[in-house]
Scaffold this motif. Structure first.
Motif, PDB file in Angstrom:
ATOM      1  N   GLY A 160       0.994  -0.937  -0.412  1.00  0.00           N
ATOM      2  CA  GLY A 160      -0.037  -0.226   0.294  1.00  0.00           C
ATOM      3  C   GLY A 160       0.729   1.587  -0.117  1.00  0.00           C
ATOM      4  N   ARG A 161       2.081   1.301  -0.795  1.00  0.00           N
ATOM      5  CA  ARG A 161       3.025   2.835  -0.379  1.00  0.00           C
ATOM      6  C   ARG A 161       3.041   3.049  -1.551  1.00  0.00           C
ATOM      7  N   PHE A 162       2.079   3.597  -2.376  1.00  0.00           N
ATOM      8  CA  PHE A 162       2.432   3.492  -3.810  1.00  0.00           C
ATOM      9  C   PHE A 162       3.126   4.830  -3.641  1.00  0.00           C
ATOM     10  N   LEU A 163       3.107   5.659  -3.251  1.00  0.00           N
ATOM     11  CA  LEU A 163       4.185   6.645  -3.699  1.00  0.00           C
ATOM     12  C   LEU A 163       5.922   6.385  -3.741  1.00  0.00           C
ATOM     13  N   GLU A 164       6.053   5.844  -2.684  1.00  0.00           N
ATOM     14  CA  GLU A 164       7.633   5.032  -2.469  1.00  0.00           C
ATOM     15  C   GLU A 164       7.432   4.095  -3.891  1.00  0.00           C
ATOM     16  N   ALA A 165       6.754   2.931  -4.167  1.00  0.00           N
ATOM     17  CA  ALA A 165       6.491   2.004  -5.334  1.00  0.00           C
ATOM     18  C   ALA A 165       6.922   3.123  -6.786  1.00  0.00           C
ATOM     19  N   SER A 166       5.779   4.256  -6.732  1.00  0.00           N
ATOM     20  CA  SER A 166       6.471   5.009  -8.176  1.00  0.00           C
ATOM     21  C   SER A 166       7.912   5.612  -8.572  1.00  0.00           C
ATOM     22  N   VAL A 167       8.698   5.386  -7.026  1.00  0.00           N
ATOM     23  CA  VAL A 167       9.436   6.267  -7.379  1.00  0.00           C
ATOM     24  C   VAL A 167      10.640   4.684  -7.161  1.00  0.00           C
ATOM     25  N   ALA A 168      10.315   3.349  -6.773  1.00  0.00           N
ATOM     26  CA  ALA A 168      11.165   2.641  -7.369  1.00  0.00           C
ATOM     27  C   ALA A 168      11.087   2.270  -9.142  1.00  0.00           C
ATOM     28  N   TYR A 169      10.078   2.066  -9.540  1.00  0.00           N
ATOM     29  CA  TYR A 169       9.460   2.061 -10.889  1.00  0.00           C
ATOM     30  C   TYR A 169      10.336   2.854 -11.074  1.00  0.00           C
ATOM     31  N   GLY A 170      10.435   4.224 -10.814  1.00  0.00           N
ATOM     32  CA  GLY A 170      10.994   4.875 -11.928  1.00  0.00           C
ATOM     33  C   GLY A 170      12.624   5.227 -11.825  1.00  0.00           C
ATOM     34  N   ASP A 171      13.605   4.545 -10.739  1.00  0.00           N
ATOM     35  CA  ASP A 171      14.762   3.830 -10.795  1.00  0.00           C
ATOM     36  C   ASP A 171      14.717   3.589 -11.956  1.00  0.00           C
ATOM     37  N   GLY A 172      13.732   2.060 -11.981  1.00  0.00           N
ATOM     38  CA  GLY A 172      14.298   1.111 -12.991  1.00  0.00           C
ATOM     39  C   GLY A 172      13.590   2.144 -14.276  1.00  0.00           C
ATOM     40  N   SER A 221       8.043  -0.939 -20.974  1.00  0.00           N
ATOM     41  CA  SER A 221       6.719  -0.765 -21.601  1.00  0.00           C
ATOM     42  C   SER A 221       6.335  -1.044 -19.618  1.00  0.00           C
ATOM     43  N   VAL A 222       6.598  -2.409 -18.972  1.00  0.00           N
ATOM     44  CA  VAL A 222       6.421  -2.760 -18.008  1.00  0.00           C
ATOM     45  C   VAL A 222       5.686  -1.494 -16.791  1.00  0.00           C
ATOM     46  N   LEU A 223       7.120  -1.461 -16.616  1.00  0.00           N
ATOM     47  CA  LEU A 223       8.000  -0.066 -15.732  1.00  0.00           C
ATOM     48  C   LEU A 223       7.452   0.887 -15.651  1.00  0.00           C
ATOM     49  N   TYR A 224       6.194   1.065 -16.863  1.00  0.00           N
ATOM     50  CA  TYR A 224       5.303   2.373 -17.037  1.00  0.00           C
ATOM     51  C   TYR A 224       3.939   2.396 -16.292  1.00  0.00           C
ATOM     52  N   CYS A 225       3.706   0.792 -16.846  1.00  0.00           N
ATOM     53  CA  CYS A 225       1.956   0.357 -16.460  1.00  0.00           C
ATOM     54  C   CYS A 225       2.040   0.203 -14.956  1.00  0.00           C
ATOM     55  N   ASN A 226       3.151  -0.281 -14.286  1.00  0.00           N
ATOM     56  CA  ASN A 226       3.261  -0.234 -12.495  1.00  0.00           C
ATOM     57  C   ASN A 226       3.348   0.597 -12.215  1.00  0.00           C
ATOM     58  N   ARG A 227       3.859   1.981 -13.091  1.00  0.00           N
ATOM     59  CA  ARG A 227       4.004   3.300 -12.374  1.00  0.00           C
ATOM     60  C   ARG A 227       2.386   4.366 -12.494  1.00  0.00           C
ATOM     61  N   ALA A 228       1.608   4.081 -13.615  1.00  0.00           N
ATOM     62  CA  ALA A 228       1.118   4.022 -14.109  1.00  0.00           C
ATOM     63  C   ALA A 228      -0.459   3.562 -13.098  1.00  0.00           C
TER      64      ALA A 228
END
Length: 688
Positions: A469-481, A489-496
Motif C-alpha cells: 500500500g505504499r504507492f508513492l514509494e512504489a512509484s519512485v522505485a519504478y522510476g528508478d528502473g 513498458s511494464v515499468l510505465y504501466c506499473n507506475r500508472a
C-alpha cells in the motif's frame, strides 16, 4: 607378366589417372562430391613389411592365401589343367606356350580380377599388374610338372586386391594413405579377409561388419548422390551416414553429407561436416568452397574470406563478389549504429539478408535492435521470433564478431533487452548472463547485464511496496528502473497503477500512453487508461479503449460491463448537454452582442481568439474541437480577430491565440499561447 609389359602399361594408367582427377576438379560446387574412396573395396592396399622397394621387385612373391588350396579347395593348377589341352601350367594360373621359356598372359583389362574358378586374383599396385602367385619355368622339355616358389618370410604383396567382379578405378592408388596397413585379426585365410588401417581403433570393427554385410562405401555414396539429385535429401543423408560409418576419414563423404544437411537447412551441422572434411584433407577445394558459401549465408564475412581465399586456390568470383557486398552492408550497419541512425541500420540489414546472408542470426538481431531503439518493441520481438535456429552446439570457428561482440553474445544481448521490455524479466537475466559468459571482456555486454539486473531489482522492490500500500514509494522505485531502461513498458504501466491509486489520473494516463507507444496492444495499460479516462470524465475516450478491449477479450465480462457503463454515462451526458443548450461543436462569435450573451451562460465557457493567418492558431484549432467533444458540459466559442476587430479591441486582444475562461458570467482565467496540456488542465480545474 614380363617386366617390359609392366613398364608399357604405366604411361597409359598415369594418363587415365590424370584425366580422372581433372574431371573431379570440374564438378559443380553445389552438388555432392563424386571423388572416389581411397579404398576400392573393403580390402585396402597392402604394403610390404620389410623393404619399401618390394613392390617393384622383378619377381613377385606368392601368397599362401591367394591359392585356393590353403582353404582345402582344389589347386588352381588342377583346375586349369582340366580346361587347357596344350601348354604348360603354372602355379599362378598363367600359361606358357609350348616350346617357350616365357609365360604369356591373357589380355585383361586394368584392374580386372578373374573369379576363383578361372585363376588367382590380380594385384594392382598403381602402375603395374602382377599375378598373386609367382610364375614358374617349364620343367624338362615341357613335361606337365610345375613347382611353386615359396613366399619370402615377412613380405606381403603390394596393391589392392579387387573384389570379385569389380573394376578398380584408375588413379585410386595415388590417394592412398601413407599409414601402414594390417590384416584384421580373426580371419583364417589371408587374402580372403579384410585389411584395415593400423591403429584404426573402433572404426575397424565397423569396417569388418560392413564388409561382411556386403556394403561398399563407394556404392553407398553413389546411391546417396542419386537420392540428392532427386531431391530426397533425408534419404541421401542416411546413405552418406552409412558410407561414413565404413570410412569415417573420407573427406568426400563428409562434404557430401554437408550438402545434404544444407539442403535440409541444418546449416550448423553442415558447417561442422565441412570443417571435418577440411581437417581430413586441407587441400580439398570443394569443401573449402562449400564452407565459404555456408559462412556467407550465416553472415560471417571473415570466416568466409578464409575459405574463399585459402592458400593454393583461385577464388570463386561469384563468392568473392558476395563477400564484398556483405562487407559493404555490414560496414554501413556499423556506421549507422554508432550514430543512432536506426532506420538506415534496418535498410542495410535487409540488403545484406537479400544479398544471400539469409540464415544469419546476428543480422536479424541487428534489425531487432533497431526496432527496439525506435520503441517498436512488438516489431523487435517479431524479428527475434524469426531468427534462424542453428544447431544448439554450433559455434563458429574461429568465433565471428559483430560490432566488436561475439555474434552469439550479441544475439543474446538483444534478446535479453527485448524480453525485459516486454516484462519477461527472468528470461532476460538468464540470456544476459549467458552473453556475459560467451564474451567476458566486452564492456557493452557487461553493461547490458548490469542494466538488466538493475531493472529487475527496481521492479521487484516496486512490487513489494505496491503490495504493502505504499504507492508513492512504489512509484519512485519504478522510476528508478526506468532510468536504466527508458523503453520498459511494464515499468510505465506499473507506475500508472500507482498514480491511479494516488488519484493522479492525468499522470496515470500519461504513463499508460508511454507504455502503449512501445506496446500498442498492452492489455493492462489499456485497462488502466480507460479507468483513468472515466475518473477524468473523458467518457468518449474511455469508450474507445473499452471497445478495443472488447474485441481483444470477447469473453471478459468485466470489460463488457465497463463498456456498457461508459456508453450509458456518455449518452446521458450528451442528452443533458442538449437539454442545457450545449453543442458538440465550437460555435462562432462575430459580434459584441453575441459575445455578451455567450459570456452570461451558466457553467463554464471557453473563448478562443484566433486569426486564420496565424500558424499557431491553425495548429491548436483541431485540439479545441477535440476538447469540445471530450467535455460536452463546457461551452466552446471562437472569435476571428481579423473579421471582428471591434470585439478584439473591446477585449484588448494583442496576441493570438488567446483563451479566456468564464464561469457563470465571470472571467476566471486568461491565457496566451498555452500548451495543450495546460489548457486542458485549466478547463478541468474550473469544470470540477
Amino acid at each position: 607378366m614380363s617386366h617390359s609389359r609392366r613398364l608399357s602399361l604405366e604411361p597409359a594408367i598415369d594418363s587415365i589417372t590424370g584425366r580422372f582427377r581433372d574431371l573431379q576438379r570440374n564438378d559443380d560446387v553445389n552438388k555432392p562430391d563424386f571423388r572416389e574412396l581411397d579404398l576400392g573395396s573393403p580390402v585396402s592396399t597392402l604394403m610390404p613389411r620389410g623393404s619399401a622397394s618390394s613392390s617393384a621387385a622383378a619377381t613377385p612373391t606368392s601368397s599362401s592365401g591367394s591359392s585356393g588350396s590353403a582353404s582345402g579347395k582344389p589347386s588352381v593348377s588342377s583346375q586349369m589343367g582340366k580346361r587347357l589341352e596344350n601348354g604348360y601350367r603354372s602355379h599362378s594360373g598363367e600359361l606358357s606356350s609350348p616350346g617357350s621359356g616365357m609365360p604369356t598372359t591373357r589380355n585383361l583389362k586394368p584392374g580386372h580380377r578373374r573369379s576363383s574358378s578361372t585363376g588367382t586374383p590380380l594385384i594392382f599396385s598403381g602402375s603395374s599388374f602382377t599375378s598373386a602367385m609367382s610364375h614358374t619355368s617349364p620343367q624338362g622339355g615341357g613335361s606337365g610338372a610345375t613347382s611353386a616358389v615359396s613366399p619370402s618370410p615377412g613380405v606381403l604383396p603390394a596393391g589392392n586386391i579387387c573384389p570379385s567382379g569389380r573394376i578398380l578405378k584408375t588413379g585410386m592408388a595415388s590417394r592412398t594413405s601413407s599409414r601402414t596397413e594390417t590384416l584384421c585379426t580373426g580371419t583364417g585365410n589371408y587374402g580372403h579377409g579384410n585389411v584395415v588401417r593400423s591403429g584404426a581403433g573402433g572404426s575397424s570393427g565397423k569396417t569388418v561388419r560392413a564388409a561382411e554385410n556386403g556394403e561398399n562405401p563407394e556404392e553407398l555414396k553413389r546411391m546417396g548422390n542419386d537420392m540428392y539429385r532427386r531431391g530426397n535429401f533425408s534419404e541421401a543423408l542416411s546413405l552418406y551416414d552409412r558410407a561414413i560409418s565404413i570410412s569415417p576419414e573420407n573427406a568426400a563423404y563428409r562434404s557430401n553429407r554437408a550438402a545434404a544437411l544444407t539442403a535440409l537447412r541444418r546449416l550448423g551441422e553442415a558447417v561442422r561436416e565441412c570443417l571435418e572434411a577440411v581437417r581430413l584433407d586441407p587441400s580439398y577445394s570443394r569443401a573449402h568452397q562449400r564452407l565459404a558459401s555456408l559462412y556467407l549465408r550465416l553472415g560471417e564475412a571473415e570466416n568466409a574470406r578464409r575459405h574463399i581465399c585459402f592458400s593454393g586456390q583461385c577464388p570463386d568470383q561469384a563468392d568473392l563478389q558476395r563477400l564484398q557486398t556483405l562487407d559493404k552492408h555490414l560496414r554501413r550497419c556499423w556506421e549507422a549504429r554508432k550514430i543512432g541512425d536506426w532506420k538506415t541500420a534496418i535498410k542495410e540489414t535487409d540488403a545484406a539478408i537479400a544479398n544471400g546472408a539469409d540464415s544469419s542470426p546476428q543480422l536479424v538481431a541487428c534489425k531487432a535492435e533497431a526496432f527496439l531503439r525506435l520503441n517498436q518493441i512488438e516489431d523487435s520481438d517479431f524479428c527475434l521470433s524469426c531468427i534462424p535456429r542453428l544447431d544448439h552446439h554450433y559455434h563458429s570457428q574461429p568465433q565471428a564478431k559483430l560490432f566488436g561482440m561475439v555474434v552469439e553474445a550479441y544475439v543474446l544481448c538483444i534478446q535479453s533487452q527485448v524480453d525485459m521490455a516486454l516484462g519477461r524479466f527472468e528470461n532476460a537475466v538468464v540470456k544476459a548472463e549467458r552473453a556475459a559468459m560467451l564474451d567476458q571482456t566486452n564492456p557493452e555486454v557487461a553493461s547490458v547485464l548490469n542494466n538488466v539486473k538493475m531493472v529487475v531489482r527496481a521492479r521487484t522492490r516496486g512490487n513489494e511496496l505496491f503490495s504493502s500500500g505504499r504507492f508513492l514509494e512504489a512509484s519512485v522505485a519504478y522510476g528508478d528502473g526506468l532510468k536504466h531502461d527508458e523503453s520498459n513498458s511494464v515499468l510505465y504501466c506499473n507506475r500508472a497503477a500507482c498514480w491511479y491509486k494516488l488519484g493522479l489520473w492525468e499522470k496515470s494516463v500519461e504513463d499508460c500512453n508511454h507504455a502503449l507507444k512501445m506496446q500498442p496492444s498492452y492489455i493492462k495499460a489499456l485497462l488502466r487508461r480507460a479507468a483513468s479516462y472515466g475518473k477524468l470524465g473523458r467518457w468518449e475516450d474511455a469508450v474507445k479503449d473499452y471497445e478495443f478491449l472488447r474485441r481483444e477479450l470477447p469473453g471478459d465480462s468485466e470489460v463488457a460491463e465497463s463498456l456498457e457503463r461508459a456508453k450509458t454515462v456518455l449518452m446521458n451526458r450528451s442528452q443533458e448537454s442538449k437539454s442545457l443548450g450545449f453543442n458538440n461543436e465550437v460555435e462562432v462569435v462575430s459580434t459584441l452582442d453575441k459575445f455578451k450573451n455567450s459570456v452570461s451562460l451558466p457553467g463554464v465557457s471557453v473563448f478562443h481568439f484566433k486569426s486564420s493567418s496565424n500558424r499557431q492558431c491553425e495548429e491548436i484549432s483541431p485540439f479545441i474541437n477535440t476538447l469540445c467533444l471530450r467535455y460536452p458540459l463546457v461551452h466552446f466559442f471562437k472569435v476571428d480577430v481579423e473579421e471582428s476587430m471591434a470585439l478584439a479591441k473591446a477585449e484588448s486582444i494583442r496576441k493570438v491565440p488567446t483563451f479566456k475562461i468564464y464561469k457563470n458570467g465571470d472571467k476566471v482565467k486568461e491565457m496566451v499561447c498555452p500548451s495543450h496540456q495546460f489548457l486542458e488542465d485549466s478547463i478541468k480545474h474550473f469544470l470540477l
